[in-house]
Design a protein around this motif. Sequence first.
Motif, PDB file in Angstrom:
ATOM      1  N   VAL A   1      27.979  30.526  27.580  1.00 51.17           N
ATOM      2  CA  VAL A   1      28.037  30.154  28.997  1.00 51.17           C
ATOM      3  C   VAL A   1      27.341  28.811  29.220  1.00 51.17           C
ATOM      4  CG1 VAL A   1      27.208  30.757  31.316  1.00 51.17           C
ATOM      5  CG2 VAL A   1      28.278  32.507  29.885  1.00 51.17           C
ATOM      6  N   GLU A   2      26.181  28.611  28.574  1.00 51.31           N
ATOM      7  CA  GLU A   2      25.488  27.325  28.701  1.00 51.31           C
ATOM      8  C   GLU A   2      26.372  26.179  28.212  1.00 51.31           C
ATOM      9  OE1 GLU A   2      21.010  26.935  29.282  1.00 51.31           O
ATOM     10  OE2 GLU A   2      21.376  27.217  27.147  1.00 51.31           O
ATOM     11  N   GLU A   3      27.034  26.397  27.085  1.00 51.96           N
ATOM     12  CA  GLU A   3      27.937  25.369  26.553  1.00 51.96           C
ATOM     13  C   GLU A   3      29.108  25.160  27.506  1.00 51.96           C
ATOM     14  OE1 GLU A   3      29.178  22.423  24.045  1.00 51.96           O
ATOM     15  OE2 GLU A   3      27.307  23.567  23.913  1.00 51.96           O
ATOM     16  N   THR A   4      29.593  26.230  28.097  1.00 48.54           N
ATOM     17  CA  THR A   4      30.697  26.146  29.062  1.00 48.54           C
ATOM     18  C   THR A   4      30.325  25.260  30.242  1.00 48.54           C
ATOM     19  OG1 THR A   4      31.510  28.361  28.489  1.00 48.54           O
ATOM     20  CG2 THR A   4      32.144  27.495  30.639  1.00 48.54           C
ATOM     21  N   LEU A   5      29.085  25.366  30.704  1.00 51.35           N
ATOM     22  CA  LEU A   5      28.661  24.680  31.928  1.00 51.35           C
ATOM     23  C   LEU A   5      28.247  23.219  31.713  1.00 51.35           C
ATOM     24  CD1 LEU A   5      26.545  27.502  33.618  1.00 51.35           C
ATOM     25  CD2 LEU A   5      28.859  26.784  34.214  1.00 51.35           C
ATOM     26  N   LYS A   6      28.068  22.806  30.471  1.00 50.97           N
ATOM     27  CA  LYS A   6      27.557  21.454  30.210  1.00 50.97           C
ATOM     28  C   LYS A   6      28.319  20.349  30.947  1.00 50.97           C
ATOM     29  CE  LYS A   6      25.080  21.864  25.800  1.00 50.97           C
ATOM     30  NZ  LYS A   6      25.129  21.559  24.354  1.00 50.97           N
ATOM     31  N   PRO A   7      29.671  20.318  30.874  1.00 55.79           N
ATOM     32  CA  PRO A   7      30.386  19.214  31.544  1.00 55.79           C
ATOM     33  C   PRO A   7      30.226  19.226  33.060  1.00 55.79           C
ATOM     34  CG  PRO A   7      31.819  20.382  29.992  1.00 55.79           C
ATOM     35  CD  PRO A   7      30.589  21.221  30.172  1.00 55.79           C
ATOM     36  N   PHE A   8      29.879  20.384  33.646  1.00 57.78           N
ATOM     37  CA  PHE A   8      29.833  20.498  35.107  1.00 57.78           C
ATOM     38  C   PHE A   8      28.485  20.056  35.682  1.00 57.78           C
ATOM     39  CE2 PHE A   8      32.749  23.703  33.393  1.00 57.78           C
ATOM     40  CZ  PHE A   8      33.931  23.260  33.970  1.00 57.78           C
ATOM     41  N   SER A   9      27.489  19.861  34.814  1.00 61.48           N
ATOM     42  CA  SER A   9      26.183  19.429  35.311  1.00 61.48           C
ATOM     43  C   SER A   9      26.271  18.035  35.934  1.00 61.48           C
ATOM     44  CB  SER A   9      25.148  19.435  34.188  1.00 61.48           C
ATOM     45  OG  SER A   9      25.541  18.570  33.141  1.00 61.48           O
ATOM     46  N   SER A  10      27.271  17.236  35.505  1.00 62.56           N
ATOM     47  CA  SER A  10      27.426  15.889  36.061  1.00 62.56           C
ATOM     48  C   SER A  10      27.782  15.926  37.548  1.00 62.56           C
ATOM     49  CB  SER A  10      28.507  15.121  35.295  1.00 62.56           C
ATOM     50  OG  SER A  10      29.753  15.796  35.386  1.00 62.56           O
ATOM     51  N   LEU A  11      28.371  17.030  37.998  1.00 63.67           N
ATOM     52  CA  LEU A  11      28.707  17.178  39.420  1.00 63.67           C
ATOM     53  C   LEU A  11      27.450  17.192  40.282  1.00 63.67           C
ATOM     54  CD1 LEU A  11      31.396  20.027  39.258  1.00 63.67           C
ATOM     55  CD2 LEU A  11      31.823  17.624  39.751  1.00 63.67           C
ATOM     56  N   PHE A  12      26.342  17.666  39.721  1.00 68.73           N
ATOM     57  CA  PHE A  12      25.116  17.854  40.503  1.00 68.73           C
ATOM     58  C   PHE A  12      24.013  16.879  40.101  1.00 68.73           C
ATOM     59  CE2 PHE A  12      27.267  21.936  39.673  1.00 68.73           C
ATOM     60  CZ  PHE A  12      27.747  22.177  40.958  1.00 68.73           C
ATOM     61  N   GLU A  13      24.328  15.993  39.168  1.00 68.24           N
ATOM     62  CA  GLU A  13      23.396  14.959  38.722  1.00 68.24           C
ATOM     63  C   GLU A  13      22.098  15.525  38.155  1.00 68.24           C
ATOM     64  OE1 GLU A  13      22.887  12.350  42.016  1.00 68.24           O
ATOM     65  OE2 GLU A  13      24.953  11.636  41.990  1.00 68.24           O
ATOM     66  N   HIS A  14      22.160  16.743  37.659  1.00 68.50           N
ATOM     67  CA  HIS A  14      21.000  17.320  36.971  1.00 68.50           C
ATOM     68  C   HIS A  14      21.491  18.504  36.129  1.00 68.50           C
ATOM     69  CE1 HIS A  14      20.748  20.837  39.706  1.00 68.50           C
ATOM     70  NE2 HIS A  14      21.116  19.985  40.630  1.00 68.50           N
ATOM     71  N   ARG A  15      20.697  18.841  35.148  1.00 71.09           N
ATOM     72  CA  ARG A  15      21.037  19.948  34.256  1.00 71.09           C
ATOM     73  C   ARG A  15      21.077  21.260  35.026  1.00 71.09           C
ATOM     74  NH1 ARG A  15      18.049  23.546  31.251  1.00 71.09           N
ATOM     75  NH2 ARG A  15      18.960  24.225  29.268  1.00 71.09           N
ATOM     76  N   ILE A  16      22.044  22.116  34.714  1.00 73.82           N
ATOM     77  CA  ILE A  16      22.138  23.415  35.376  1.00 73.82           C
ATOM     78  C   ILE A  16      21.022  24.313  34.847  1.00 73.82           C
ATOM     79  CG2 ILE A  16      23.562  25.485  35.663  1.00 73.82           C
ATOM     80  CD1 ILE A  16      26.009  23.626  35.612  1.00 73.82           C
ATOM     81  N   PRO A  17      20.164  24.832  35.716  1.00 73.42           N
ATOM     82  CA  PRO A  17      19.019  25.639  35.259  1.00 73.42           C
ATOM     83  C   PRO A  17      19.453  26.897  34.501  1.00 73.42           C
ATOM     84  CG  PRO A  17      18.803  25.046  37.583  1.00 73.42           C
ATOM     85  CD  PRO A  17      20.190  24.681  37.176  1.00 73.42           C
ATOM     86  N   GLU A  18      18.604  27.325  33.579  1.00 72.55           N
ATOM     87  CA  GLU A  18      18.902  28.525  32.800  1.00 72.55           C
ATOM     88  C   GLU A  18      19.041  29.756  33.696  1.00 72.55           C
ATOM     89  OE1 GLU A  18      16.328  29.378  29.561  1.00 72.55           O
ATOM     90  OE2 GLU A  18      17.262  27.881  28.252  1.00 72.55           O
ATOM     91  N   ASP A  19      18.282  29.820  34.785  1.00 70.69           N
ATOM     92  CA  ASP A  19      18.396  30.959  35.692  1.00 70.69           C
ATOM     93  C   ASP A  19      19.808  31.089  36.233  1.00 70.69           C
ATOM     94  OD1 ASP A  19      15.724  31.303  35.279  1.00 70.69           O
ATOM     95  OD2 ASP A  19      15.185  31.467  37.388  1.00 70.69           O
ATOM     96  N   GLU A  20      20.432  29.943  36.552  1.00 66.78           N
ATOM     97  CA  GLU A  20      21.807  29.974  37.067  1.00 66.78           C
ATOM     98  C   GLU A  20      22.781  30.356  35.966  1.00 66.78           C
ATOM     99  OE1 GLU A  20      23.511  30.509  40.045  1.00 66.78           O
ATOM    100  OE2 GLU A  20      22.368  28.791  40.787  1.00 66.78           O
ATOM    101  N   SER A  21      22.561  29.854  34.748  1.00 68.22           N
ATOM    102  CA  SER A  21      23.412  30.235  33.613  1.00 68.22           C
ATOM    103  C   SER A  21      23.325  31.738  33.346  1.00 68.22           C
ATOM    104  CB  SER A  21      22.993  29.466  32.353  1.00 68.22           C
ATOM    105  OG  SER A  21      23.139  28.074  32.534  1.00 68.22           O
ATOM    106  N   ALA A  22      22.118  32.290  33.524  1.00 78.53           N
ATOM    107  CA  ALA A  22      21.923  33.726  33.301  1.00 78.53           C
ATOM    108  C   ALA A  22      22.689  34.548  34.327  1.00 78.53           C
ATOM    109  CB  ALA A  22      20.436  34.069  33.349  1.00 78.53           C
ATOM    110  N   PHE A  23      22.707  34.099  35.595  1.00 76.54           N
ATOM    111  CA  PHE A  23      23.504  34.784  36.610  1.00 76.54           C
ATOM    112  C   PHE A  23      24.979  34.838  36.190  1.00 76.54           C
ATOM    113  CE2 PHE A  23      20.255  33.737  40.045  1.00 76.54           C
ATOM    114  CZ  PHE A  23      19.949  35.065  40.312  1.00 76.54           C
ATOM    115  N   LEU A  24      25.496  33.685  35.763  1.00 78.56           N
ATOM    116  CA  LEU A  24      26.908  33.616  35.388  1.00 78.56           C
ATOM    117  C   LEU A  24      27.182  34.446  34.137  1.00 78.56           C
ATOM    118  CD1 LEU A  24      29.576  32.370  36.249  1.00 78.56           C
ATOM    119  CD2 LEU A  24      29.074  30.396  34.829  1.00 78.56           C
ATOM    120  N   THR A  25      26.208  34.506  33.223  1.00 81.36           N
ATOM    121  CA  THR A  25      26.352  35.337  32.019  1.00 81.36           C
ATOM    122  C   THR A  25      26.574  36.794  32.389  1.00 81.36           C
ATOM    123  OG1 THR A  25      24.955  33.840  30.729  1.00 81.36           O
ATOM    124  CG2 THR A  25      25.215  36.083  29.881  1.00 81.36           C
TER     125      THR A  25
END
Length: 692
Positions: free
Chosen positions: A358-382
Amino acid sequence: MTDERSRKVMKRLVERSIHDVNELAAQTGLTKRQLEYSVEKINEFVTIDIGSKLVIENNRIILTNQLREQFIALLSDKIYAKEYLMNAFERSKYLYLILFYYADDYLSINHFIEELGVGKTTIINDLKNLTIELEKENIQLLYTRKTGYRLSGSEEHIRYHLMKMIIWDSTEYNTAFIYDQFLENHHIETLESTKRLIEKYTLEYGITFVENRLTEFLYTFIFLKKRLHILPAVFHDKYQLPALIAMKEYQFSKSILAHFGIEDEAAYRYLCAWILGLSIGRASESTKDYETIMELVKRIILRFEAISGIRFSNQELVVHQLYSHLRPAYYRLYFKLPIVNPLHNKIKNEYGELFNIVEETLKPFSSLFEHRIPEDESAFLTMHFAALCSNFDEYTTIQKVALIVCPNGIGSSSIVYTELKALFPELSFLGPVETNDIERLTDSYDLIFSTVPNIRLFYTKKPVYIVSPIMNTREKYRLISDVYTQIGNFNFKLPSVGKIMEIIKRHAAISEGSSLENELYEYLINQEEPNKTENDGPSLQEITAPELIQLEMSAKNWEEAIRLSAASLLKTGRITRNYIDTIIETAKREGAYMVISKNVALPHARPIDGVMQLGMSISVLKEPIVFGNKDNDPVKYIFCLAATENNRHLNAMVELVKLLDDPDFYSLLDTSDDPNEVYHYLSQEEVLTMEN
């Protein structure tokens, strides 16, 4: 007087009839001596006959129905709350509430002494501890004779700390005790009155909250509304999203604030953004942001399928579930709202491979928010993907009906539902439902599974079992034992792992006691597949072989490249010809979904399309070929995956994802003419992965 320890022990005790003392101590974070002392304190509050009080006997505590009823009454009683003695941790939170809520007042040590009923030395130590804690959040606790004690720092950080406190207490510790105390002591409006107002407007504007998110919002709003006028210039710029005004959440926010006499455009926008980050998204609603969010949902699903090697059969279900989560997640990330996931570490431990994907899945989308997607959010999606990837069979019939109560949202609900169905095929399940729904279902179920030990559940007089949204092996074992012991018609009892360990220790030396215990738990829960958990699937080297590796392969176009890369899997009997045809047909229909990163393709289809055995072929093209993915073409490296139904390939996929960031791996593929050399490189990488 009673205290936090006694309250914590009582809340744990009402969950079950019989408790092992060592296990109860571990659950409450107390030593055995501290637990014994808390039992003595609790007995002081018990008004029934002395013979019915709590007794520790044979390392167990047995809770009678009479005691359970009295504990439930005590935990709900306002008089009991007034006699409560806060510990240092709770006093620190309470002091923050005073400083936050009375930001415009002069606050001295005497105010704090009077409020908390403790001595000056205690208050001074509490303020020192609070100062240290707040410094971690870039907040200062300042004092001058002129202004008294006050919070200093970014208003964003000050609000964030309050929100984080409330989220942690309501979700991780399942308590709002300190906040209720504060509201009552200061005669502020009750949670119930605010809830009635908010629910009126949620109905009017069609806003939906998960039960726990609504509770978090209510408490935070009560404390925050006095400070809504404190909005620095940076906030004004941050919330100037033009689409906000067109949202129903904006009108909802405006109506709520108007009720409290607040007419401020910046406050409307701030509250609107906050509501968007909390409320549930609905894929069936045509909102101003629908196309933006839906595009994000589809891109994430497509990338997850490409990287994980999993193809979802029910796309509509997947889209609807992820949309409900990703709409609020989008706004949390866009507005940098607090993201706190108390289950974060447990999700990483229990679903480690899936979390990495899931973390690897989200990598390209962090550019939308101009910051790294927090692990807490990745865990929700997991959690959502874990539920969607589940392949448990549907069970029907059944003598007993179980109600699942989960106020934490769709992700938690789905995981709990699938886990319980697998653990108890003898049961028929209702739900998941939220706590407010239990009253209308009273006569339609025999027992309750709940992710939250809400006192209201125990008033139903039905057996109640508290489960974690993410259960480890020991928790599953204990739950099976509790349920089968209490519901007599199952006539089943799990052997005691503790007793087995005692027998082994008498006759043999044990070098890895905890590992042995875990394997015993796993074996007793699922004897058909001992030692197999989601986290110990085969490695990448185990699902491939030298005969599945082709170097310097020539192909005319993308279709021939896929057919040639899959040919070795077909030859070794791992797939059928239909599997290859399905990949080609899907690519023609959906585009180059299998191109997962620069120059890399991962062709795969669903297991039912012709997978006979788990496997992966590795092919390197002599001349790169355009597959039709403008961002990552041309493709030179093809990893053709044949995954089986149980998703045991995820461990190998995590290893592959790490390899795709390794320049030495590409260099080897480009220069080697020996499949055995590539195959042996995979074993070296597996060791490095395990060490990391």
